[in-house]
Structure formats: C-alpha cells, structure tokens
Design a protein around this motif. Sequence first.
Motif, PDB file in Angstrom:
ATOM      1  N   PRO A   1     108.671  35.001  38.917  1.00 18.69           N
ATOM      2  CA  PRO A   1     108.941  35.605  40.101  1.00 18.69           C
ATOM      3  C   PRO A   1     109.663  36.995  39.995  1.00 18.69           C
ATOM      4  O   PRO A   1     109.567  37.825  41.138  1.00 18.69           O
ATOM      5  N   ASP A   2     110.286  37.353  38.926  1.00 18.75           N
ATOM      6  CA  ASP A   2     111.201  38.649  38.991  1.00 18.75           C
ATOM      7  C   ASP A   2     110.216  39.674  38.333  1.00 18.75           C
ATOM      8  O   ASP A   2     110.597  40.917  38.128  1.00 18.75           O
ATOM      9  N   ALA A   3     108.969  39.308  37.618  1.00 10.78           N
ATOM     10  CA  ALA A   3     108.155  40.161  36.740  1.00 10.78           C
ATOM     11  C   ALA A   3     107.464  41.112  38.085  1.00 10.78           C
ATOM     12  O   ALA A   3     107.149  40.542  38.883  1.00 10.78           O
ATOM     13  N   PRO A   4     107.272  42.343  37.464  1.00  9.92           N
ATOM     14  CA  PRO A   4     106.146  43.024  38.555  1.00  9.92           C
ATOM     15  C   PRO A   4     104.773  42.217  38.457  1.00  9.92           C
ATOM     16  O   PRO A   4     104.416  41.824  37.491  1.00  9.92           O
ATOM     17  N   PRO A   5     103.847  42.466  39.537  1.00 13.42           N
ATOM     18  CA  PRO A   5     102.489  42.022  39.458  1.00 13.42           C
ATOM     19  C   PRO A   5     101.805  42.622  38.328  1.00 13.42           C
ATOM     20  O   PRO A   5     102.025  43.704  37.814  1.00 13.42           O
ATOM     21  N   PHE A   6     100.853  41.745  37.705  1.00 10.25           N
ATOM     22  CA  PHE A   6      99.937  42.167  36.750  1.00 10.25           C
ATOM     23  C   PHE A   6      99.222  43.426  37.215  1.00 10.25           C
ATOM     24  O   PHE A   6      99.265  44.272  36.301  1.00 10.25           O
ATOM     25  N   VAL A   7      98.479  43.459  38.399  1.00  4.52           N
ATOM     26  CA  VAL A   7      97.819  44.681  38.857  1.00  4.52           C
ATOM     27  C   VAL A   7      98.190  44.728  40.276  1.00  4.52           C
ATOM     28  O   VAL A   7      98.584  43.660  41.142  1.00  4.52           O
ATOM     29  N   LYS A   8      97.804  46.039  40.681  1.00  4.66           N
ATOM     30  CA  LYS A   8      97.876  46.487  42.429  1.00  4.66           C
ATOM     31  C   LYS A   8      96.921  47.320  42.633  1.00  4.66           C
ATOM     32  O   LYS A   8      96.194  48.007  41.680  1.00  4.66           O
TER      33      LYS A   8
ATOM     34  N   VAL B   1      94.482  38.218  48.176  1.00  2.00           N
ATOM     35  CA  VAL B   1      95.693  36.932  48.411  1.00  2.00           C
ATOM     36  C   VAL B   1      97.014  37.307  47.944  1.00  2.00           C
ATOM     37  O   VAL B   1      96.955  38.248  47.382  1.00  2.00           O
ATOM     38  N   GLU B   2      97.918  36.706  48.509  1.00  2.00           N
ATOM     39  CA  GLU B   2      99.301  36.783  48.552  1.00  2.00           C
ATOM     40  C   GLU B   2      99.816  36.111  47.281  1.00  2.00           C
ATOM     41  O   GLU B   2      99.446  35.058  47.097  1.00  2.00           O
ATOM     42  N   ASN B   3     101.022  36.485  46.706  1.00  2.00           N
ATOM     43  CA  ASN B   3     101.701  35.758  45.658  1.00  2.00           C
ATOM     44  C   ASN B   3     102.068  34.339  46.253  1.00  2.00           C
ATOM     45  O   ASN B   3     102.769  34.463  47.406  1.00  2.00           O
TER      46      ASN B   3
ATOM     47  N   CYS C   1      96.078  37.749  37.234  1.00  2.00           N
ATOM     48  CA  CYS C   1      96.932  36.901  37.656  1.00  2.00           C
ATOM     49  C   CYS C   1      96.702  35.651  37.305  1.00  2.00           C
ATOM     50  O   CYS C   1      96.080  35.559  36.339  1.00  2.00           O
ATOM     51  N   ILE C   2      97.457  34.796  37.821  1.00  2.00           N
ATOM     52  CA  ILE C   2      97.436  33.420  37.319  1.00  2.00           C
ATOM     53  C   ILE C   2      97.123  32.537  38.442  1.00  2.00           C
ATOM     54  O   ILE C   2      97.748  32.691  39.668  1.00  2.00           O
TER      55      ILE C   2
END
Lengths: 178, 344
Positions: free
Chosen positions: A117-124, A160-162, A136-137
């Motif tokens: 939850p605290d980590a930045p997204p894998f990609v944007k 999609v959203e987290n 993503c996972i």
Amino acid sequence: MPGKNPRKGSVPEGPNLDEIRGILDLLEERGIGEFELEKNGFRIRIKREPVHETVHHTAPVAQFETHHAKLPVEAAVSAHPVTPSAVAPGEPAAEPGASLHTIKSPIVGTFYASSSPDAPPFVKPGDVVQPGQVLCIIEAMKLMNEIEAEIAGEIARVFVENGQPVEYGQSLFAIIPA
Amino acid sequence: MTHPPTDRRIDRLIHLLVEHATVVLPGPKIAAEIGASHSTVWNWIEKLRKLGVDIRGHHASGYQLRRLPDVLAPSLIRAELGDGEIGKKIIHYFLIDSTNTAAMELAAQGAPHGTVVIAEEQTSGRGRFGRAWYSEKSSGIYLSVLLRPDLQPSAAPILTLMAGLAAHHAVVAAARLVPDIRWPNDLLLNGKKLGGILTEMNAEMDRVHAVVLGIGINVNHTEMPPELRPVATSLRIEGRTAYSRIRLAAALLKQIEFFYHMLLREGSPVIAKRWAAASSFASGRRVRISSKNGDRFAQTVALEANGALRVRFDSGCEESLVSGEVVEIKPETRSQKPKSEKPE
C-alpha cells in the motif's frame, strides 16, 4: 483439469465508453489523426481533424464506426476482418501508431497497482516498459499474479484503479508498442 | 540475491555427524570425506554450534554430535521423504532475504517442478499487502515450493487452499496439534496465527509458468515479540514442548505432494471438500470482510468448489468472495473482560 473454460458464456466485450474516451484523450494529446482498433470482434475507427495549438473546449471532430463483426467469441482472436490493414492482437503493428496493445487479466481477482500500500505504483501512464516488466498484481485467494508487459512500449492507459475487482479478460493496460 | 545458498559440503558434514552419532569422528577424516580443508571444517562446526547444534570435541580430538541437530539440512529432510517430486531438490540458506523471491528467480531460470528453497532465517519474509513475516532464526519453517502445474491461470487459486490444507495436515501429523484454517489459508491455533502462506504466480493469459508457495510456520519460538503476542503464536507456545523442524518440514512437503496429486487427479471440488472439513471458516462463522471500500460484516455460508468463500452479508445479500481479507469476530472483542480478573 478442474475448472471450466471461463470464456464460455461471456459476452463479447467491445471497448466501453471509458476506453473510447481514453483513446480520444490520447489521440488529442498526441495529435494523432487516425486510429483503428480491433477487439473481440469489435472494430473501432476514429478519424480526427487535426487540432493543434488552439485552446478550446469543444470536442475534436470525431467520426465513429463501430461494427460488431458477428464472430463467435471463441474464434474472435483468430478470426479476421475485413480490411487488409487490420492488425491482429499480439502481432506487431503494421503501421505506425496503428494499434494499442491491451493487457488483460488472466484471472478474476483484485487489481493492485503496487507491491504494497505504501509503495509507488509499478507503472503509470507515460512510462516506458520492457517485456517481462511487472505492471501490476492481480490477487485471488492470496495468489499473487504478477502481470508482466508482453511487449516493449509506452503505457498509454491504466483502465482500473488500485484495489478494484477485475473480471477474467478485463482490460488492465493499453500500451503503445515501441 | 544478496546471500549465497549454503555450501553443500555443510549438508554433507551434518549428514556425516548424524550417521556416525555414536562415535567420535576425527577432524581430518571429516575434512577428507567432504572435501574441505581442516580449518574450513572447524569454521563450519563453530557455525553449527552457534545455531544450537550440540557438537562435542575439537579439531584435535575429533567431533561427535550430542543430540540430533534441528538444522533444516536438505539431506536430513530428504531422508524422511519418499520418491515424490516435491523436495527432490532442496536448496538451503542460513540467511536469505525471502525464500519466495529466490524461488521465483529459480523459476525464471527454469528450475524444475518440486524445487524447494528453505532458510533458517529471512531478513525480509513477506506477507500479503507488503506485510513482513517475522522469521526468527532457526525457530520456524520458512520455505518455498516451486510448482509447474498444467492449469489454466483462472483455475490456479485453489492451489493456495491446497497449500493451507497440506500445512494443516502436516502440523497434525508432526506435532499432534490441530490448527484451524482461516480462509483462504492462514493457520490458527487457539485463535492466533501459527502459519501463513503467500503464493506467487507467473502466468500468461492461458498458461501457468510457475507457482511458488511460500509457507511460514512458527515452530519453536519460546515467545513472540510483544507487538505480535496478541495475534501470533508458535507450536511450542501452544504445545509447551519443542518440535523437530526437520520432521515438520518433511511432513509439509509430503502433504503438498499428496494434495497436489489429489488436485490433479480429482479436481478442485475434492480439495474444497477436504478444506471445508478442516476449517471452522467454511460455514456459520461470523466474519469481518475488509476491502478497499471499508469493513463489512457477514456470516460464512459455504466453501465453493473453486475455493471462493460464500458469505451472507448482514444486509441479507450473498456473495462469493475471491479476494479480500476475512477476519473472524471474536466474542472477546465485543464484551471486554474485567481487568482485575486474575489469570487461571
């Protein structure tokens, strides 16, 4: 093996309004004049009059052509269209800017954009990715499925959203092939 | 990987000491047998002693084991296994970041089905949502099993329930304690977490390349760190005795082998059925379900054949959960005990 074919009984899924909106935004952003996408037996073609430096809020002139190709769902991937210029999913784009590559979910589960939850997204959007890079996972029953980029390219859209639940075959990312 | 796997000669050293436990083995003989220098043997003996292996003697007199060691040496685990594929190859680490990370890397390099990575200690053992798994040195079992199942990715999640079921039966077999299984696969003893499983998959749309089952079980921890004490426990804390980690690790690998073949042979319904028989969460359990949109309360109804948990929300509507965190609601949290009450 256990489990039924998950594709069975699903409805052919064309690009939804959000995806089309996303594509339109992208075309405008990049000043792309013409665009064609084929997906699950749907073909969408967008032609814009080039709009460049003008600052205005009217929508760009867009022309829509959506056909339902009337293909059986099972065959949709291999079945083939009408126009010689059409590009099959997974094949390299024949024309520059002709096709977006869509990454879909192989399982039903929850979409996670980052490793914690605290980590930045894998990609944007805008990130350049390489084949095998984790995007993503998708989690189902504590099975963490790392979804990787199949091709090199630039992330055009995250659909999609987290934390959002996703269905089998749902579009997750659009990649502009490098 | 920052830490190297254990030198295989250490495995042979342990094996040698175990096989000749009744006699004093001269240092030079050990050195010659395992192909290491005298000083290396001495170093390794010291290392094993630091891990609690009780070895008598010194290099001049020779070495002898006083008690069977509880180091997860591959040769000692394999001695308890049959001819199965799970554990045919075991890679041991004294210290590792995460056995799952190592197993996923091995998978990418083409390691075969059944490969096991096991460690005495993890520096970044992982749980779900980036949570840490407390991996105290030589107290627990921290291992990862690489599977290469011929399954559609969409049918793979049942493997996580299968792993929970296997871990449940391993604890029953090796420790004579009966843990509960919290959906999908946490092991609980007396309501506290005894074991956890994190499964990672590498797959394409229609093909699974690798699944790694990462399993952590708290075995001989005499106490848990204060912050974990209310929620976590170990076999030793609950059973009031020490347990052989070797025997438990071997039981775990055997149970995984057994249930994996049952799944391939008979399909997911039989795994779901066995799971439901071993878990109090399959039906009639009051639970809180945490998700992105907050907490909701429900009653469990059934475990479905694909491993999804059927629940009835307080609103009356039913849903089949495939993800999300399900937590039991303990009676204690509703009515607090008076603080003055003395413990029994």
